[in-house]
Design a protein around this motif. Structure first.
Motif, PDB file in Angstrom:
ATOM      1  N   HIS A  54       0.743  -1.336  -0.095  1.00  0.00           N
ATOM      2  CA  HIS A  54      -0.003   0.090  -0.088  1.00  0.00           C
ATOM      3  C   HIS A  54       0.873   1.173   0.099  1.00  0.00           C
ATOM      4  O   HIS A  54       2.140   1.116   0.189  1.00  0.00           O
ATOM      5  N   PHE A  55       0.139   2.504  -0.143  1.00  0.00           N
ATOM      6  CA  PHE A  55       0.727   3.555  -0.144  1.00  0.00           C
ATOM      7  C   PHE A  55       0.238   4.832   0.385  1.00  0.00           C
ATOM      8  O   PHE A  55      -1.280   4.840   0.184  1.00  0.00           O
ATOM      9  N   ALA A  56       0.815   5.411   1.331  1.00  0.00           N
ATOM     10  CA  ALA A  56      -0.123   6.473   2.057  1.00  0.00           C
ATOM     11  C   ALA A  56       0.902   7.822   2.018  1.00  0.00           C
ATOM     12  O   ALA A  56       1.707   7.480   2.602  1.00  0.00           O
ATOM     13  N   GLU A  57       0.308   8.837   1.312  1.00  0.00           N
ATOM     14  CA  GLU A  57       1.111   9.929   1.274  1.00  0.00           C
ATOM     15  C   GLU A  57       0.315  11.174   1.771  1.00  0.00           C
ATOM     16  O   GLU A  57      -0.806  11.101   2.149  1.00  0.00           O
ATOM     17  N   HIS A  58       1.043  12.146   2.250  1.00  0.00           N
ATOM     18  CA  HIS A  58       0.692  13.351   2.977  1.00  0.00           C
ATOM     19  C   HIS A  58       0.161  14.122   1.953  1.00  0.00           C
ATOM     20  O   HIS A  58       0.469  15.002   1.280  1.00  0.00           O
ATOM     21  N   PHE A 126       3.197  20.162   0.038  1.00  0.00           N
ATOM     22  CA  PHE A 126       3.828  20.097  -1.409  1.00  0.00           C
ATOM     23  C   PHE A 126       2.444  20.478  -2.287  1.00  0.00           C
ATOM     24  O   PHE A 126       2.768  21.279  -3.090  1.00  0.00           O
ATOM     25  N   TRP A 127       1.311  19.979  -1.844  1.00  0.00           N
ATOM     26  CA  TRP A 127       0.339  20.082  -2.989  1.00  0.00           C
ATOM     27  C   TRP A 127      -0.610  21.335  -2.755  1.00  0.00           C
ATOM     28  O   TRP A 127      -1.557  21.706  -3.599  1.00  0.00           O
ATOM     29  N   ILE A 128      -0.182  22.220  -1.670  1.00  0.00           N
ATOM     30  CA  ILE A 128      -0.960  23.479  -1.740  1.00  0.00           C
ATOM     31  C   ILE A 128      -1.461  24.170  -2.781  1.00  0.00           C
ATOM     32  O   ILE A 128      -2.348  24.850  -2.624  1.00  0.00           O
TER      33      ILE A 128
HETATM   34  O1  AHR Z   1      -0.316   9.324  -6.068  1.00  0.00           O
HETATM   35  C1  AHR Z   1      -0.475  10.735  -6.311  1.00  0.00           C
HETATM   36  C2  AHR Z   1       0.884  11.363  -7.323  1.00  0.00           C
HETATM   37  O2  AHR Z   1       0.883  10.868  -8.284  1.00  0.00           O
HETATM   38  C3  AHR Z   1       2.107  11.147  -6.250  1.00  0.00           C
HETATM   39  O3  AHR Z   1       2.384  11.990  -5.372  1.00  0.00           O
HETATM   40  C4  AHR Z   1       3.122  11.104  -7.427  1.00  0.00           C
HETATM   41  O4  AHR Z   1       4.216  10.128  -7.224  1.00  0.00           O
HETATM   42  C5  AHR Z   1       2.367  10.868  -8.738  1.00  0.00           C
HETATM   43  O5  AHR Z   1       2.603  11.400  -9.777  1.00  0.00           O
END
Ligand code: AHR
Length: 538
Positions: A54-58, A126-128
């Motif tokens: 799995h993958f969990a990003e801020h 980062f995504w602001i």
């Molecule tokens: O999963 C969303 C974004 O998609 C990730 O941050 C990035 O690695 C990819 O472009």
């Protein structure tokens, strides 16, 4: 387990009236029933449990509102972690979770996320600057409070019994920051200042983190490097990193989908310096989003159904292409693929809250995307060492949707729950013969799947992508006799069916039945279905 009567089987129409050739099968003859042949003496490789990662990003609502609700929350939690999500994850044997990004990783300072929570800094996420978040109310998706940092992530992994996979910042942090993060995580108790800092933060024993990503999408948000420049960074970041008792396994930032120039460029630059440097690469991190088709995650027709499934199925060619390119420089194939971001990516509009950037509602169609993809990973068990669906909750192809005290599982969750039975099995070659479906360039094999052997137990998973046709199928297992079979099927009459807070069980798997005929099995695969058969062999 129940059985199907033989006359019902014979009554079914033959699968096709034309001569057809499927991608993995011999000539498919007229009036033949559909067939699946499991070839037990043609092993492919052991299915790494980490393929089910799995993958969990801020990002958006993944961490805040998704996993982390806070210790003082009225939402049931384990030390701040949403209880319902943790409880469901425990049923999946999740194996590995990647964090903190994604693109976020290359802006992250790990030091912001350790120590007393009330002292941690708030940073712009980062995504602001995305339009989506500019139009959203202020909150942790825009301004990261750093309440969820390394210690909390490790606690989450321990709660769900998964390995942590930390993605390091290569674009805006130094190699020193990287090895000091490793030191903070892995140095023996009391051995160094950072080990003592970890202890002061409540974690005496080392975290023993094995998996370390060296940047993310370094061809894009991770630094806009050329592959040659990135190879230099990779060498620098991975040189003389302290080992402690947990040798780090580095995952290099691989290509964007079809970009073989990135793969060749990196491997050529790395091996030109010394072939021995290949030993530093545990996984080559391929990212592939199969995208979308139709108007949205929820609004699509039959054509778009097949289009998306066809794009998902392209994963197999993608693996082959990069594997071949890697082999030009790594003939022994020491380096395997870590497909650490994959999934469907639909347009905004079906997210459950305005702050959930890239949030989407997953339908039955996405469940088939997940199943087709996991079957491809199983079939390529000799090449794929890890994979991480993007992303866990409130994001792209998620297993869960949550907002405040509301929580549901998506159809993707059910696919993971069914498919985790493949973990650690021996993948065996399986031939599927069925008429193709779809039209023109969006044509797909009529049945697809994978099989794995676990001693005397065979797990067979099958996708029937047809929107209309039940596939009556004879299943033969070479060199074996079937003793018993249990079947579970995920399907729905409505292709757009999905779970929602109001109707959380609209799409759920159900027990089904197959007939044992001598050494073989017969099963009618429903249209638009994902099926798992667990076969006890004599
Ligand atoms: O999963 C969303 C974004 O998609 C990730 O941050 C990035 O690695 C990819 O472009």
């Amino acid at each position: 387990m129940t059985t199907m009567k033989r006359r019902d089987f014979l009554k079914q129409a033959a699968c096709t009236s034309a001569l057809l050739l499927t991608s993995r099968s011999p000539l498919f003859a007229a009036n033949q029933p559909c067939k699946i042949e499991v070839l037990l003496d043609e092993p492919i490789g052991t299915i790494s449990p980490d393929i089910y990662g799995h993958f969990a990003e801020h990002i958006g609502g993944v961490i805040y509102d998704g996993i982390w609700v806070g210790e003082g929350s009225s939402i049931p939690n384990y030390a701040g972690m949403r209880k319902s999500l943790v409880d469901h994850m425990r049923r999946l044997n999740p194996s590995v979770v990647r964090w903190p990004g994604g693109c976020f990783a290359d802006s992250y300072n790990w030091r912001d996320g350790v120590g007393p929570r009330y002292q941690r800094p708030t940073r712009p996420n980062f995504w602001i600057n995305t339009r989506f978040l500019q139009e959203a109310p202020d909150g942790p998706a825009k301004y990261d409070p750093n309440e969820f940092g390394t210690d909390e992530f490790i606690a989450f992994c321990r709660l769900i019994n998964a390995q942590p996979y930390l993605a390091a910042n290569v674009r805006s942090a130094s190699a020193r920051d990287f090895y000091e993060w490793i030191e903070y995580c892995n140095a023996p108790a009391g051995s160094t200042t950072l080990a003592r800092q970890r202890e002061a933060n409540g974690c005496r024993d080392p975290f023993k983190v094995r998996f370390w990503g060296v940047g993310n999408e370094s061809w894009g948000c991770g630094g806009d490097f050329t592959p040659q420049e990135y190879a230099t960074e990779f060498r620098r970041f991975t040189s003389w990193v302290p080992n402690f008792d947990t040798p780090p396994q580095f995952i290099a930032a691989g290509p964007n989908s079809w970009d073989e120039t990135w793969t060749r460029g990196f491997f050529e630059a790395l091996t030109r310096r010394s072939r021995g440097l290949l030993d530093r690469v545990y996984g080559w991190g391929l990212h592939y989003y199969c995208g979308t088709a139709g108007k949205s995650a929820l609004a699509f027709g039959t054509e778009a159904w097949y289009e998306l499934l066809r794009k998902a199925a392209a994963m197999e060619r993608l693996i082959d292409n990069h594997w071949t390119a890697m082999g030009e420089f790594d003939s022994d194939h020491h380096v395997k693929l870590a497909i650490d971001e994959w999934g469907a990516w639909h347009p905004a509009g079906t997210e459950v809250h305005r702050t959930h950037l890239f949030g989407q509602t997953s339908t039955l169609r996405d469940a088939l995307v997940a199943a087709l993809t996991l079957d491809i990973f199983n079939r390529n068990a000799d090449k794929v060492i890890m994979a991480n669906i993007a992303q866990l909750v409130n994001n792209l192809q998620s297993l869960f949707l949550a907002h405040e005290d509301q929580f549901i599982v998506t159809p993707n969750y059910h696919v993971f729950e069914m498919y985790s039975a493949h973990q650690n099995g021996q993948s065996v070659r399986t031939v599927f013969s069925a008429p193709e479906v779809g039209q023109g360039e969006n044509t797909l094999p009529g049945l697809a799947g994978s099989a794995s052997l676990h001693g005397k137990r065979l797990v067979l998973t099958v996708v029937n992508p047809s929107t209309t046709e039940t596939r009556e199928t004879q299943i033969t297992i070479s060199r074996a006799t079937v003793r018993d079979v249990a079947v579970r099927a995920l399907s729905h009459d409505d292709l757009r069916a999905h779970n929602s807070f109001a109707n959380p069980d609209a799409v759920v798997p159900r027990d089904s039945s197959a007939r044992v005929t001598g050494a073989d099995l017969v099963y009618a695969f429903p249209p638009a279905s994902v099926v798992r058969m667990t076969v006890a062999l004599a």
